[in-house]
Design a protein around this motif. Structure first.
Motif, PDB file in Angstrom:
ATOM      1  N   ALA A 161       0.809  -1.222   0.000  1.00  0.00           N
ATOM      2  CA  ALA A 161       0.000   0.000   0.000  1.00  0.00           C
ATOM      3  C   ALA A 161       0.843   1.273   0.000  1.00  0.00           C
ATOM      4  CB  ALA A 161      -0.941   0.000   1.202  1.00  0.00           C
ATOM      5  N   MET A 162       1.918   1.300   0.776  1.00  0.00           N
ATOM      6  CA  MET A 162       2.651   2.553   0.944  1.00  0.00           C
ATOM      7  C   MET A 162       3.474   2.938  -0.283  1.00  0.00           C
ATOM      8  SD  MET A 162       2.922   5.111   2.916  1.00  0.00           S
ATOM      9  CE  MET A 162       2.192   4.536   4.452  1.00  0.00           C
ATOM     10  N   VAL A 163       3.977   1.940  -1.011  1.00  0.00           N
ATOM     11  CA  VAL A 163       4.831   2.258  -2.166  1.00  0.00           C
ATOM     12  C   VAL A 163       4.089   3.073  -3.227  1.00  0.00           C
ATOM     13  CG1 VAL A 163       6.167   1.293  -4.074  1.00  0.00           C
ATOM     14  CG2 VAL A 163       6.428   0.350  -1.772  1.00  0.00           C
ATOM     15  N   PRO A 164       2.938   2.624  -3.750  1.00  0.00           N
ATOM     16  CA  PRO A 164       2.250   3.454  -4.741  1.00  0.00           C
ATOM     17  C   PRO A 164       1.712   4.753  -4.165  1.00  0.00           C
ATOM     18  CG  PRO A 164       0.926   1.539  -4.180  1.00  0.00           C
ATOM     19  CD  PRO A 164       2.263   1.318  -3.570  1.00  0.00           C
ATOM     20  N   PHE A 165       1.337   4.744  -2.891  1.00  0.00           N
ATOM     21  CA  PHE A 165       0.870   5.972  -2.242  1.00  0.00           C
ATOM     22  C   PHE A 165       1.968   7.033  -2.277  1.00  0.00           C
ATOM     23  CE2 PHE A 165       0.394   8.768   1.392  1.00  0.00           C
ATOM     24  CZ  PHE A 165      -0.958   9.067   1.403  1.00  0.00           C
ATOM     25  N   LEU A 166       3.184   6.661  -1.885  1.00  0.00           N
ATOM     26  CA  LEU A 166       4.293   7.613  -1.865  1.00  0.00           C
ATOM     27  C   LEU A 166       4.723   8.006  -3.276  1.00  0.00           C
ATOM     28  CD1 LEU A 166       6.517   6.265   1.047  1.00  0.00           C
ATOM     29  CD2 LEU A 166       5.011   8.263   1.057  1.00  0.00           C
ATOM     30  N   MET A 167       4.699   7.050  -4.199  1.00  0.00           N
ATOM     31  CA  MET A 167       5.076   7.379  -5.572  1.00  0.00           C
ATOM     32  C   MET A 167       4.144   8.423  -6.155  1.00  0.00           C
ATOM     33  SD  MET A 167       6.216   3.724  -7.222  1.00  0.00           S
ATOM     34  CE  MET A 167       6.663   4.470  -8.786  1.00  0.00           C
ATOM     35  N   LYS A 168       2.841   8.254  -5.947  1.00  0.00           N
ATOM     36  CA  LYS A 168       1.884   9.242  -6.447  1.00  0.00           C
ATOM     37  C   LYS A 168       2.097  10.596  -5.777  1.00  0.00           C
ATOM     38  CE  LYS A 168      -1.597   8.952  -8.515  1.00  0.00           C
ATOM     39  NZ  LYS A 168      -1.934   9.419  -9.889  1.00  0.00           N
TER      40      LYS A 168
ATOM     41  N   LEU B 227      -4.687   5.150   4.707  1.00  0.00           N
ATOM     42  CA  LEU B 227      -5.966   5.245   3.998  1.00  0.00           C
ATOM     43  C   LEU B 227      -6.695   6.547   4.307  1.00  0.00           C
ATOM     44  CD1 LEU B 227      -7.256   1.577   4.264  1.00  0.00           C
ATOM     45  CD2 LEU B 227      -5.999   2.684   2.400  1.00  0.00           C
ATOM     46  N   HIS B 228      -6.486   7.067   5.510  1.00  0.00           N
ATOM     47  CA  HIS B 228      -7.037   8.392   5.830  1.00  0.00           C
ATOM     48  C   HIS B 228      -6.430   9.441   4.897  1.00  0.00           C
ATOM     49  CE1 HIS B 228      -7.658  12.129   8.153  1.00  0.00           C
ATOM     50  NE2 HIS B 228      -8.728  11.521   8.623  1.00  0.00           N
ATOM     51  N   GLY B 229      -5.126   9.339   4.663  1.00  0.00           N
ATOM     52  CA  GLY B 229      -4.473  10.251   3.721  1.00  0.00           C
ATOM     53  C   GLY B 229      -4.980  10.077   2.306  1.00  0.00           C
ATOM     54  N   LEU B 230      -5.216   8.832   1.917  1.00  0.00           N
ATOM     55  CA  LEU B 230      -5.729   8.539   0.585  1.00  0.00           C
ATOM     56  C   LEU B 230      -7.063   9.248   0.349  1.00  0.00           C
ATOM     57  CD1 LEU B 230      -5.415   6.417  -1.934  1.00  0.00           C
ATOM     58  CD2 LEU B 230      -7.207   5.196  -0.699  1.00  0.00           C
ATOM     59  N   ILE B 231      -7.938   9.198   1.351  1.00  0.00           N
ATOM     60  CA  ILE B 231      -9.282   9.770   1.196  1.00  0.00           C
ATOM     61  C   ILE B 231      -9.285  11.275   1.372  1.00  0.00           C
ATOM     62  CG2 ILE B 231     -11.625   9.782   2.136  1.00  0.00           C
ATOM     63  CD1 ILE B 231     -10.797   7.230   0.532  1.00  0.00           C
ATOM     64  N   TYR B 232      -8.621  11.771   2.413  1.00  0.00           N
ATOM     65  CA  TYR B 232      -8.772  13.181   2.765  1.00  0.00           C
ATOM     66  C   TYR B 232      -7.682  14.090   2.215  1.00  0.00           C
ATOM     67  CZ  TYR B 232     -12.533  11.625   5.765  1.00  0.00           C
ATOM     68  OH  TYR B 232     -13.709  11.083   6.223  1.00  0.00           O
ATOM     69  N   HIS B 233      -6.519  13.565   1.892  1.00  0.00           N
ATOM     70  CA  HIS B 233      -5.464  14.407   1.328  1.00  0.00           C
ATOM     71  C   HIS B 233      -5.331  14.219  -0.177  1.00  0.00           C
ATOM     72  CE1 HIS B 233      -4.366  15.728   5.286  1.00  0.00           C
ATOM     73  NE2 HIS B 233      -4.215  14.491   5.696  1.00  0.00           N
ATOM     74  N   MET B 234      -5.557  13.004  -0.639  1.00  0.00           N
ATOM     75  CA  MET B 234      -5.522  12.759  -2.081  1.00  0.00           C
ATOM     76  C   MET B 234      -6.903  12.925  -2.723  1.00  0.00           C
ATOM     77  SD  MET B 234      -2.995   9.557  -2.802  1.00  0.00           S
ATOM     78  CE  MET B 234      -1.220   9.775  -2.770  1.00  0.00           C
ATOM     79  N   GLY B 235      -7.961  12.981  -1.918  1.00  0.00           N
ATOM     80  CA  GLY B 235      -9.298  13.166  -2.456  1.00  0.00           C
ATOM     81  C   GLY B 235      -9.807  11.998  -3.277  1.00  0.00           C
ATOM     82  N   GLN B 236      -9.509  10.778  -2.823  1.00  0.00           N
ATOM     83  CA  GLN B 236      -9.847   9.580  -3.592  1.00  0.00           C
ATOM     84  C   GLN B 236     -11.142   8.900  -3.122  1.00  0.00           C
ATOM     85  OE1 GLN B 236      -8.278   8.182  -6.255  1.00  0.00           O
ATOM     86  NE2 GLN B 236      -6.788   9.840  -6.376  1.00  0.00           N
ATOM     87  N   GLY B 237     -11.925   9.563  -2.296  1.00  0.00           N
ATOM     88  CA  GLY B 237     -13.125   8.947  -1.759  1.00  0.00           C
ATOM     89  C   GLY B 237     -14.118   8.513  -2.808  1.00  0.00           C
TER      90      GLY B 237
ATOM     91  N   ILE C 177     -13.359   2.030   0.860  1.00  0.00           N
ATOM     92  CA  ILE C 177     -12.259   2.536   1.685  1.00  0.00           C
ATOM     93  C   ILE C 177     -12.726   3.777   2.439  1.00  0.00           C
ATOM     94  CG2 ILE C 177      -9.947   3.561   1.682  1.00  0.00           C
ATOM     95  CD1 ILE C 177      -9.245   1.778  -0.676  1.00  0.00           C
ATOM     96  N   LYS C 178     -13.468   4.631   1.760  1.00  0.00           N
ATOM     97  CA  LYS C 178     -13.963   5.842   2.413  1.00  0.00           C
ATOM     98  C   LYS C 178     -14.845   5.500   3.604  1.00  0.00           C
ATOM     99  CE  LYS C 178     -16.597  10.081   1.619  1.00  0.00           C
ATOM    100  NZ  LYS C 178     -17.430  10.846   0.660  1.00  0.00           N
ATOM    101  N   SER C 179     -15.744   4.548   3.446  1.00  0.00           N
ATOM    102  CA  SER C 179     -16.622   4.148   4.555  1.00  0.00           C
ATOM    103  C   SER C 179     -15.814   3.584   5.711  1.00  0.00           C
ATOM    104  CB  SER C 179     -17.635   3.110   4.068  1.00  0.00           C
ATOM    105  OG  SER C 179     -18.508   3.671   3.106  1.00  0.00           O
ATOM    106  N   TYR C 180     -14.811   2.789   5.380  1.00  0.00           N
ATOM    107  CA  TYR C 180     -13.931   2.203   6.392  1.00  0.00           C
ATOM    108  C   TYR C 180     -13.212   3.300   7.183  1.00  0.00           C
ATOM    109  CZ  TYR C 180      -9.640  -0.139   8.051  1.00  0.00           C
ATOM    110  OH  TYR C 180      -8.573  -0.587   8.799  1.00  0.00           O
ATOM    111  N   VAL C 181     -12.653   4.267   6.473  1.00  0.00           N
ATOM    112  CA  VAL C 181     -11.922   5.365   7.119  1.00  0.00           C
ATOM    113  C   VAL C 181     -12.865   6.212   7.972  1.00  0.00           C
ATOM    114  CG1 VAL C 181     -10.688   7.525   6.668  1.00  0.00           C
ATOM    115  CG2 VAL C 181     -10.057   5.442   5.432  1.00  0.00           C
TER     116      VAL C 181
END
Length: 210
Positions: free
Chosen positions: A104-111, A168-178, A184-188
């Motif tokens: 999970a962290m590798v593609p998150f950081l690359m993006k 995943l919180h960063g994915l939804i709220y900082h990357m705007g991927q909800g 994932i958004k519901s989970y977070v």
């Protein structure tokens, strides 16, 4: 007494949240990112040579790596937050704990880093396409897995959630991927409604404002 060396806006949130959940007494040593470089201060190297956070001091040892810290704290202080090692769910538990900092962290950081480079005028060739393929694959898989699930393992809060929730919180709220990853958004949203998360978030905000 545990001492948590906590850097704002870092993986250290995982440990802060865990300590609040298990109501374990601890001391908090605060560190602040440089406002220009966004890097950790040099003073963290006085605690650990890598100068990263989280780091805890506990039982005469200095321990780095959030995954190791989560596993050690749960084994010693909160075994209810992990399946028994003989339980069928234990393999899933270990998989998701390690998924957080590998798949999970590798593609998150690359993006994240690619976006910064593009913003500064860098022309990306291979990296942008590769990062997008990995990003879609990893988080699409996770989104499908989380359909109709509240927690990652065994229908209850475990160390796997403490590891995965931060990114995943960063994915939804900082990357705007909800919108792209509704499960994932519901989970977070559920994790961030927990009293222990809210307590850790309040401490984090106080850290930033201090």
């Amino acid at each position: 007494m545990i001492t948590l060396h906590h850097l704002n806006q870092s993986r250290s949130f995982r440990i802060l949240w865990l300590l609040e959940e298990i109501k374990q007494p601890y001391q908090l040593q605060r560190y602040y990112r440089d406002l220009t470089t966004h890097l950790a201060p040099e003073s963290l190297k006085n605690i650990h040579p890598l100068g990263k956070s989280p780091v805890i001091e506990w039982q005469g040892k200095v321990i780095a790596e959030s995954g190791a810290i989560v596993e050690l704290l749960i084994q010693s202080l909160a075994p209810h937050l992990a399946p028994d090692s003989n339980d069928a769910a234990y393999a899933d538990y270990l998989q998701w704990i390690h998924f957080a900092e590998s798949s999970a962290m590798v593609p998150f950081l690359m993006k994240t880093f690619n976006a910064i480079e593009v913003k500064h005028g860098t022309q990306l060739a291979f990296l942008e396409d590769y990062a997008q393929v990995e990003f879609d694959k990893v988080f699409g898989f996770l989104n499908d897995y989380l359909k109709d699930k509240t927690f990652l393992v065994d229908n209850r809060l475990t160390g796997a959630d403490f590891m995965m929730g931060f990114g995943l919180h960063g994915l939804i709220y900082h990357m705007g991927q909800g919108e792209n990853y509704p499960h994932i958004k519901s989970y977070v949203e559920h994790l961030s409604s927990l009293p222990s998360w809210k307590a850790a978030e309040k401490i984090e905000q106080d850290t930033v404002l201090a």
